[in-house]
Design a protein around this motif. Structure first.
Motif, short mmCIF file in Angstrom:
data_model
loop_
_atom_site.label_atom_id
_atom_site.label_comp_id
_atom_site.label_asym_id
_atom_site.label_seq_id
_atom_site.Cartn_x
_atom_site.Cartn_y
_atom_site.Cartn_z
N GLY A 1 38.48 -32.54 34.80
CA GLY A 1 37.69 -33.13 33.73
C GLY A 1 36.25 -33.39 34.07
N SER A 2 35.83 -33.06 35.30
CA SER A 2 34.44 -33.29 35.69
C SER A 2 33.68 -31.96 35.73
CB SER A 2 34.37 -33.97 37.05
OG SER A 2 34.84 -33.12 38.08
N GLY A 3 32.38 -32.06 35.71
CA GLY A 3 31.54 -30.87 35.79
C GLY A 3 30.09 -31.25 36.03
N LEU A 4 29.35 -30.33 36.59
CA LEU A 4 27.92 -30.51 36.83
C LEU A 4 27.20 -29.27 36.35
CD1 LEU A 4 25.60 -32.22 38.10
CD2 LEU A 4 25.95 -30.86 40.18
N ARG A 5 26.19 -29.45 35.49
CA ARG A 5 25.41 -28.32 34.97
C ARG A 5 23.93 -28.64 35.12
NH1 ARG A 5 28.66 -24.93 31.92
NH2 ARG A 5 26.82 -23.99 30.96
N TYR A 6 23.15 -27.61 35.42
CA TYR A 6 21.71 -27.79 35.58
C TYR A 6 20.98 -26.57 35.04
CZ TYR A 6 22.87 -25.07 39.76
OH TYR A 6 23.37 -24.11 40.62
N SER A 7 19.75 -26.78 34.58
CA SER A 7 18.94 -25.71 34.02
C SER A 7 17.48 -25.95 34.36
CB SER A 7 19.09 -25.64 32.49
OG SER A 7 20.43 -25.48 32.09
N LEU A 8 16.78 -24.89 34.64
CA LEU A 8 15.34 -24.91 34.86
C LEU A 8 14.73 -23.78 34.05
CD1 LEU A 8 15.15 -25.41 38.74
CD2 LEU A 8 14.63 -27.13 37.00
N GLY A 9 13.61 -24.06 33.40
CA GLY A 9 12.98 -23.02 32.61
C GLY A 9 11.47 -23.08 32.68
N HIS A 10 10.84 -21.90 32.64
CA HIS A 10 9.38 -21.80 32.58
C HIS A 10 9.02 -20.81 31.48
CE1 HIS A 10 5.16 -21.32 33.62
NE2 HIS A 10 5.35 -20.01 33.59
N THR A 11 8.08 -21.19 30.62
CA THR A 11 7.62 -20.29 29.58
C THR A 11 6.10 -20.22 29.59
OG1 THR A 11 7.62 -22.08 27.95
CG2 THR A 11 9.59 -20.70 28.06
N SER A 12 5.63 -19.03 29.29
CA SER A 12 4.20 -18.78 29.13
C SER A 12 4.02 -18.16 27.75
CB SER A 12 3.68 -17.85 30.22
OG SER A 12 2.31 -17.56 30.03
N TYR A 13 3.32 -18.88 26.88
CA TYR A 13 3.26 -18.51 25.47
C TYR A 13 1.81 -18.29 25.05
CZ TYR A 13 3.73 -19.16 20.37
OH TYR A 13 3.69 -19.01 19.01
N GLU A 14 1.59 -17.23 24.26
CA GLU A 14 0.25 -16.95 23.73
C GLU A 14 0.39 -16.45 22.30
OE1 GLU A 14 -3.00 -15.39 26.27
OE2 GLU A 14 -2.90 -13.67 24.90
N HIS A 15 -0.47 -16.97 21.45
CA HIS A 15 -0.36 -16.72 20.01
C HIS A 15 -1.77 -16.52 19.48
CE1 HIS A 15 1.13 -18.31 15.91
NE2 HIS A 15 -0.17 -18.30 15.81
N THR A 16 -2.07 -15.31 19.03
CA THR A 16 -3.41 -14.98 18.58
C THR A 16 -3.40 -14.74 17.08
OG1 THR A 16 -3.84 -13.89 20.70
CG2 THR A 16 -5.40 -13.48 18.92
N GLU A 17 -4.29 -15.41 16.36
CA GLU A 17 -4.42 -15.21 14.93
C GLU A 17 -5.66 -14.35 14.69
OE1 GLU A 17 -4.31 -18.85 12.78
OE2 GLU A 17 -2.30 -19.38 13.52
N PHE A 18 -5.41 -13.20 14.05
CA PHE A 18 -6.48 -12.24 13.77
C PHE A 18 -6.91 -12.36 12.31
CE2 PHE A 18 -4.45 -10.41 17.47
CZ PHE A 18 -5.50 -9.84 18.17
N GLU A 19 -8.20 -12.32 12.10
CA GLU A 19 -8.76 -12.22 10.76
C GLU A 19 -9.24 -10.78 10.60
OE1 GLU A 19 -11.71 -15.22 10.39
OE2 GLU A 19 -10.33 -16.85 10.89
N GLY A 20 -8.35 -9.96 10.06
CA GLY A 20 -8.61 -8.53 10.08
C GLY A 20 -8.42 -8.02 11.50
N ASP A 21 -9.49 -7.48 12.07
CA ASP A 21 -9.43 -7.00 13.46
C ASP A 21 -10.13 -7.96 14.42
OD1 ASP A 21 -8.07 -4.65 12.76
OD2 ASP A 21 -9.95 -3.68 12.16
N GLU A 22 -10.62 -9.07 13.92
CA GLU A 22 -11.33 -10.01 14.77
C GLU A 22 -10.43 -11.19 15.13
OE1 GLU A 22 -14.88 -11.24 12.87
OE2 GLU A 22 -15.75 -9.22 12.74
N VAL A 23 -10.56 -11.65 16.37
CA VAL A 23 -9.78 -12.79 16.84
C VAL A 23 -10.33 -14.05 16.19
CG1 VAL A 23 -9.14 -14.19 18.83
CG2 VAL A 23 -9.21 -11.70 19.03
#
Length: 683
Positions: free
Chosen positions: A313-335
């Motif tokens: 009935g026992s248990g041990l769980r662990y998690s590690l995470g790393h994220t790198s996020y980039e989000h670019t909004e374009f107005e036509g072809d311009e950033v």
């Protein structure tokens, strides 16, 4: 001309056609006893306890530290899996799960669909990937999509109501957890399995292709998956909805060491998503392309668990995470604007059992994120946020009664590049109970106190937010948002019917919301005035109900017949008077399902009520009815291969529908009549 989508289709069609032909040959030569077997990836042949559609209640909810089945939890939980998940898979997470009671989807075009739970969304609903925060910027603005792919999910878990106890203050309205098995936790049955799908849609000339492969031995397992989606601007009853294209590519690799002791594994994934903003469609006839978004996220996860480290009935769980996020909004072809977010998260859970009647878990969670926006729409300054949380839950079971209690304390520090840092200490408490009256009836009750630390944009915004066409001003003096919720539920199950009904009342102190000040700001670039809106706090209340019932009409030579009826309604208002904006309208839906031998089909309709309980300066929306249908034929080829061809229809009556929860409801309508057809292969 770009031939890549055509090459993708040709390659996938060649593979699936070969597999389908092979399955026919195999079916002719395979021993008869193997014909009753099926690949473990085949959702049609998932292990079932009995004929009930709601056997999904038997599925383990991984978002619970005690690894309970949905029916063992006192908290309201939904799990979408198997054939029902296959029928509901869509381009966005919100759209995929919106057929569940109490769940709707935001809408900023087809590329954005964040879940709305009981009228709450944004920073109040945590979107998780295998129990870890998705770490995107979808809470900052309504035109930002979550960086998750519902098409790869084995199951989607929805915890409705305050879930801050388990996942911190961002879950004050609930949790949506995608479970995709990218880190294998158990040996692959048979040593190898997988599935693939290819579908085409008529309303947007689109296609979606996916694959998943798992393999290994008793001590080692590997995983690979991928999705490619390419949808053009969709049709509406009034013509094309400009700038509604989607182009998505995502994939992952994972591997684990396995044994009787437990597992440890790693995964790496890449998410790429380009989609248009129909609120700013441009004018292609004049050579003006609209605003569109390019999202990129790299994610690395480590997960492990020990089996019975302190006895049964026992248990041990662990998690590690790393994220790198980039989000670019374009107005036509311009950033226009660049959004970036780097995040690290860690979580550990230890489960215990004390004799036959007591069990529980303790855990800790920590995260460190840096958010920055650069460019025209950088209305939120660079902000570093650190959060730490400790929690514990305990359960006492005796005879027909069950009592659950829990406590969590968090420390959250938000530190902007300009201005003073803010510190918060959200505290959450929960008490839940259930009474199984007999084999058919079960009553549940939940009493929750939850607190939320304000998000970066609520604290520090100061600038034009073009997605909502407003100038937003944060309030660095905001305090913790507090919610007290009472919920009562009843469940019934028999050979003739499965049903559940719940009612809830959620009382907020210092509810954070965006108010129109009545002033305007001149936006010289577009030569227009934008309304000035400020984040503020006031007491609020949410109350509503939700329910569903599945009637098992027949199980005879004509096939298996089920009728599902569901509905929900929520009212959100300020306690001093006045309705809150963009509250989801009430719904009532029904679906008739039939299954016989290799065939299955369904026909359903859902009525969305008129929403005229609106906030100041908010427009109402008319009611509408959406009619959907599904048809599938399934073929087995022994224990090695199975396949399925399907045809889905959506909005069959061509209804003009406006989503009240959307900022774009006055200019953007839902797609016209659509047919999706394709093939699934299981191996």
């Amino acid at each position: 001309m770009n031939k890549t989508p055509l090459l993708h289709r040709q390659l996938f069609l060649a593979i699936t056609t070969t597999l389908a032909v092979s399955s026919t040959v195999w079916a002719q030569v395979a021993p008869q006893e193997s014909m009753n077997a099926a690949p473990t990836s085949d959702t049609r042949h998932a292990k079932k306890v009995d004929r009930h559609v709601k056997d999904l209640d038997k599925i383990v909810v991984t978002a619970s530290p005690l690894r309970d089945s949905a029916e063992a939890l006192s908290q309201p939980v939904e799990v979408l899996a198997g054939e029902r998940l296959d029928e509901q898979r869509a381009a966005t997470l919100g759209e995929t799960i919106s057929s569940l009671p109490g769940v709707q989807s935001s809408n900023f075009g087809p590329g954005v669909g964040r879940p709305i739970l009981r009228g709450l969304d944004g920073p109040r609903v945590a979107v998780l990937s295998n129990g870890m925060v998705s770490s995107d910027v979808s809470t900052v603005s309504q035109d930002h999509a979550p960086a998750v792919e519902a098409f790869l999910a084995d199951q989607v878990e929805i915890l409705k109501g305050p879930s801050t106890l388990l996942y911190g203050s961002s879950a004050i309205g609930g949790v949506v957890n995608i479970v995709d098995g990218r880190i294998p936790e158990t040996p692959i049955e048979g040593g190898f399995s997988g599935r693939a799908e290819m579908r085409f849609e008529t309303v947007n000339d689109g296609n979606t292709d996916m694959f998943r492969v798992d393999g290994g031995s008793d001590g080692f397992a590997v995983h690979a998956d991928g999705v490619y989606r390419n949808n053009k601007d969709y049709d509406t009853p009034d013509g094309k909805q400009a700038n509604t294209f989607i182009d998505t590519k995502t994939g992952a690799l994972g591997a684990s060491l396995l044994g009787d002791w437990g597992f440890v594994g790693v995964s790496a994934s890449r998410f790429e998503d380009d989609y248009g903003n129909p609120g700013e469609p441009g004018n292609l006839a004049e050579g003006e392309r609209g605003v569109w978004i390019r999202m990129r996220q790299d994610r690395y996860d480590l997960k492990g668990g020990l089996t019975s480290p302190w006895g049964d009935g026992s248990g041990l769980r662990y998690s590690l995470g790393h994220t790198s996020y980039e989000h670019t909004e374009f107005e036509g072809d311009e950033v226009g604007t660049l959004f970036q977010k780097n995040a690290n998260e860690g979580r550990v859970e230890a489960a215990f059992s004390w004799g036959p009647d007591w069990n529980g878990a303790i855990g800790a969670q920590a995260s460190d994120t840096t958010f920055r926006a650069i460019g025209e729409e950088s209305f939120v300054p660079e902000t570093k946020t650190r959060a730490y949380g400790l929690f514990g839950i305990a359960r006492r079971s005796w005879n027909v009664y069950q009592l659950d209690a829990g406590l969590r304390v968090d420390k959250v520090k938000s530190n902007p590049a300009e201005g003073a840092a803010r510190n918060f200490t959200p505290i959450s408490l929960s008490l839940a109970g259930s009474w199984r009256i007999d084999d058919q009836w079960r009553l549940t009750a939940n009493l929750d106190h939850a607190e939320r630390a304000p998000a970066e944009e609520e604290l520090f915004a100061d600038g034009p937010h073009l997605a909502t066409l407003a100038y937003e001003i944060g309030n660095s003096d905001l305090t913790e948002e507090k919610a007290n919720q009472l919920e009562l539920g009843v469940q019934y199950k028999s050979e003739l019917m499965d049903a559940k009904l719940s009612a809830y009342y959620n009382r907020f102190d210092d509810f954070v919301y965006l108010v129109d000040t009545g002033d305007e700001w001149y936006f010289d670039e577009e030569d227009e005035y934008l309304p000035i809106r400020q984040w503020t706090q006031a007491d609020a209340k949410f109350f509503g109900f939700e329910g569903e019932a599945t009637f098992h009409l027949a199980d005879n030579d004509s096939g298996l017949w089920d009728l599902r009826i569901y509905g929900d309604s929520v009212r959100g208002s300020l306690r001093d008077g006045g309705d809150l904006p963009r509250i989801a309208p009430g719904r009532l839906g029904a679906q008739l399902r039939w299954q016989a031998n290799a065939w299955r089909a369904s026909l359903g309709a859902v009525r969305y009520a008129q929403q005229d309980r609106v906030a100041e300066n908010e427009t109402p929306t008319d009611g509408y009815t959406l009619v959907d249908a599904h048809l599938a034929y399934h073929g087995d080829a022994g224990s090695q291969l199975a396949w399925e061809v399907f045809l889905d229809g959506n909005n069959l009556t061509g209804e003009t529908a406006r989503v009240h929860t959307s900022f774009l409801k006055d200019s953007v309508v839902l797609p016209d009549r659509n047919f999706a057809f394709g093939v699934r292969v299981f191996f």
